[in-house]
Design a protein around this motif. Structure first.
Motif, short mmCIF file in Angstrom:
data_model
loop_
_atom_site.label_atom_id
_atom_site.label_comp_id
_atom_site.label_asym_id
_atom_site.label_seq_id
_atom_site.Cartn_x
_atom_site.Cartn_y
_atom_site.Cartn_z
N GLY A 193 -13.26 2.97 -3.77
CA GLY A 193 -13.57 2.36 -2.48
C GLY A 193 -14.01 0.94 -2.68
O GLY A 193 -14.13 0.45 -3.80
N PRO A 243 -10.93 -5.92 -1.86
CA PRO A 243 -10.21 -5.45 -0.68
C PRO A 243 -8.68 -5.57 -0.75
O PRO A 243 -7.99 -4.97 0.06
CB PRO A 243 -10.76 -6.34 0.45
CG PRO A 243 -11.39 -7.49 -0.22
CD PRO A 243 -11.80 -7.06 -1.59
N LYS A 278 -18.05 9.59 4.99
CA LYS A 278 -16.89 9.98 4.16
C LYS A 278 -17.29 11.06 3.15
O LYS A 278 -16.47 11.52 2.37
CB LYS A 278 -16.32 8.76 3.42
CG LYS A 278 -16.09 7.54 4.28
CD LYS A 278 -14.80 7.64 5.06
CE LYS A 278 -14.57 6.36 5.86
NZ LYS A 278 -13.38 6.45 6.70
N GLU A 325 -14.78 11.11 11.53
CA GLU A 325 -13.64 10.23 11.24
C GLU A 325 -12.85 10.00 12.52
O GLU A 325 -12.75 10.92 13.35
CB GLU A 325 -12.76 10.90 10.19
CG GLU A 325 -11.64 10.05 9.63
CD GLU A 325 -12.14 8.91 8.76
OE1 GLU A 325 -12.15 7.77 9.25
OE2 GLU A 325 -12.54 9.16 7.60
N GLY A 347 -7.95 8.80 10.14
CA GLY A 347 -8.17 8.37 8.75
C GLY A 347 -6.86 7.89 8.14
O GLY A 347 -6.00 8.69 7.77
N LEU A 348 -6.71 6.58 8.05
CA LEU A 348 -5.45 6.05 7.51
C LEU A 348 -5.16 6.57 6.11
O LEU A 348 -4.02 6.85 5.76
CB LEU A 348 -5.50 4.52 7.48
CG LEU A 348 -5.21 3.83 8.80
CD1 LEU A 348 -5.40 2.33 8.66
CD2 LEU A 348 -3.78 4.13 9.27
N LYS A 360 0.82 -1.22 0.00
CA LYS A 360 0.00 0.00 0.00
C LYS A 360 0.85 1.26 0.00
O LYS A 360 0.45 2.30 -0.51
CB LYS A 360 -0.91 -0.05 1.24
CG LYS A 360 -1.81 1.12 1.49
CD LYS A 360 -3.05 1.17 0.65
CE LYS A 360 -4.05 0.07 0.84
NZ LYS A 360 -4.60 -0.12 2.14
N1 UDP Z 1 -8.91 0.89 1.64
C1 UDP Z 1 -8.68 -0.15 0.77
N2 UDP Z 1 -9.55 -0.31 -0.26
C2 UDP Z 1 -10.61 0.51 -0.46
C3 UDP Z 1 -10.85 1.55 0.45
C4 UDP Z 1 -9.97 1.70 1.50
O1 UDP Z 1 -7.70 -0.90 0.89
O2 UDP Z 1 -11.33 0.31 -1.43
C5 UDP Z 1 -7.97 1.04 2.73
C6 UDP Z 1 -7.33 2.41 2.83
O3 UDP Z 1 -6.21 2.51 1.99
C7 UDP Z 1 -6.98 2.47 4.31
C8 UDP Z 1 -8.13 1.69 4.95
O4 UDP Z 1 -8.66 0.87 3.94
O5 UDP Z 1 -5.78 1.80 4.56
C9 UDP Z 1 -9.24 2.61 5.45
O6 UDP Z 1 -8.86 3.16 6.64
P1 UDP Z 1 -9.40 4.59 7.11
O7 UDP Z 1 -8.87 4.79 8.49
O8 UDP Z 1 -9.05 5.65 6.10
O9 UDP Z 1 -10.99 4.46 7.08
P2 UDP Z 1 -12.03 3.38 7.67
O10 UDP Z 1 -12.49 2.59 6.50
O11 UDP Z 1 -11.29 2.57 8.70
O12 UDP Z 1 -13.14 4.22 8.23
#
Ligand code: UDP
Length: 404
Positions: free
Chosen positions: A258, A291, A234, A314, A317-318, A199
């Motif tokens: 997403g 995913p 979001k 949020e 937010g990764l 990633k």
């Molecule tokens: N992510 C992903 N695929 C997607 C959407 C999100 O792998 O289609 C990953 C994104 O890169 C991040 C995590 O999922 O590492 C989402 O973490 P975040 O804290 O931003 O949001 P959350 O979904 O936990 O609310």
């Protein structure tokens, strides 16, 4: 192999950072450390545990990662518990709580040889939290690591969990706002990203460029990207609105990427709304990704001129930190953890409305020098604060503190 891992982190985070880790780990030599959670794959917690355990092992600690198993019923109960603790009231019956206890009682027997002897036990999240009740004669220090936002829990469920987690020596939360009053020591350890994963690792420019053909994007217009689940919090519709406002003044195309909506009925509804809003708009791409598309997300974040995370609610937010690590200024919602991730006007902007976001998009696209400068500062800010090496340092310091 272990030296090789440390050398790779050293290259990225700096020699002094890795030296400090070695020094802290040296003081913990021989300590047996166990982490316990409820899944080996999927979700941020598992991802962080993969990285954390690999580095701690490379540092010479005796580290194990155990996963409790449960049946469908158990995970139904813990999912309801999770939702209740994050503020969505749920009726959880006495018999459901008994399921939580019983599975933990069974798992405690399986894990007894490992946990009884450990010097440090880190239990992650509510699923395995009751394990502690089955170790009245434990000799190690037990710490409950909470990855969720407990700021407004549904009270009856929190009362049940509070009695359990009060038995731990210490608790860890991701942010001050996520905590609840507890009788034990509380530590704040923010999440982090691992720069060596698919990633986040560096990518050759050809990999990044492929994104344009693969998703039929034009190279003629700057690219704005938001990566996130299709979730109202979001604010994907707000992002579409912001881009439409901005493009009255400057050309721009948008990717909303997403996934994870398939097993989430609300996600599907939001995805439909977003698709309807973007209908026939040649400058908006909605990407529904499986995913494990880590490289695609990496490339999209790198291909972007500006990354948005216009959340209206949020935690940490990764995606914000991931994009900043790739040298991108982030326009983030002025909410929750994003406020500690984006330094307003320096590494990006905090916004509250689509209009505000549109203004910042226009600004960043109009001043490329400023955009690059903010991106550089963003990467540096992540290097200083949100890499996995900082995360490991926090854990090691905590263990040393608990030994005093
Ligand atoms: N992510 C992903 N695929 C997607 C959407 C999100 O792998 O289609 C990953 C994104 O890169 C991040 C995590 O999922 O590492 C989402 O973490 P975040 O804290 O931003 O949001 P959350 O979904 O936990 O609310």
């Amino acid at each position: 192999m272990t030296e090789e891992i440390l050398a790779r982190y050293q290259q990225i985070a700096g020699t002094d950072v890795v030296d400090q880790l070695k020094q802290l780990a040296g003081a913990l030599k021989g300590a047996r450390v166990v982490h316990v959670n409820s899944t080996r794959y999927g979700g941020g917690v598992a991802e962080i545990l993969h990285s954390l355990t690999a580095i701690k092992e490379a540092l010479g600690l005796e580290i194990r990662w155990e996963v409790i198993s449960g049946d469908e019923n158990f995970f139904r109960v813990t999912k309801a518990m999770h939702n209740a603790l994050q503020g969505f009231p749920q009726d959880i019956s006495e018999s459901a709580l008994r399921v939580h206890q019983e599975i933990n009682a069974q798992q405690a027997e399986i894990l007894r040889p490992v946990l009884e002897d450990a010097d440090f036990v880190f239990i992650h999240d509510p699923q395995p939290a009751p394990l502690i009740e089955f170790f009245p004669h434990r000799r190690g220090k037990w710490v409950w690591r909470c990855h969720i936002d407990l700021s407004r829990p549904h009270r009856p469920v929190w009362r049940y969990l509070r009695d359990i987690v009060s038995k731990y020596e210490a608790t860890i939360f991701s942010m001050p706002d996520f905590t609840q009053p507890l009788p034990n020591l509380q530590y704040i350890i923010p999440p982090s990203i691992d720069p060596l994963t698919l990633k986040n690792q560096d990518l050759p420019q050809e990999e990044v460029d492929k994104i344009f053909d693969r998703f039929k994007l034009t190279r003629e217009k700057p690219l704005v990207v938001q990566v996130s689940r299709f979730d109202r919090f979001k604010d994907p519709l707000g992002v579409i609105r912001a881009v439409r406002l901005a493009r009255k003044f400057t050309p721009v195309q948008l990717v909303l990427a997403g996934g994870g909506a398939a097993d989430d009925p609300e996600g599907e509804i939001v995805l439909k709304e977003v698709k309807a809003a973007a209908l026939d708009d040649p400058d908006i791409r909605i990407l529904f990704l499986p995913p494990d598309e880590h490289l695609t997300i990496n490339a999209l974040q790198r291909a972007a001129d500006v990354v948005m995370q216009k959340s209206i609610k949020e935690g940490f937010g990764l995606t914000v930190t991931e994009a900043m690590w790739k040298g991108k200024p982030v326009i983030g919602g002025d909410t929750g953890g994003i406020r500690s991730q984006v330094v307003n006007h320096h590494t990006g902007f905090l916004v509250r409305t689509p209009e505000g976001a549109a203004l910042r998009i226009r600004y960043l696209l109009s001043y490329p020098e400023r955009r690059l400068e903010m991106g550089r500062k963003a990467r540096q800010f992540v290097r200083d604060n949100f890499l996995i090496t900082r995360h490991v340092r926090d854990y090691l310091s905590l263990m040393l503190a608990l030994l005093r």
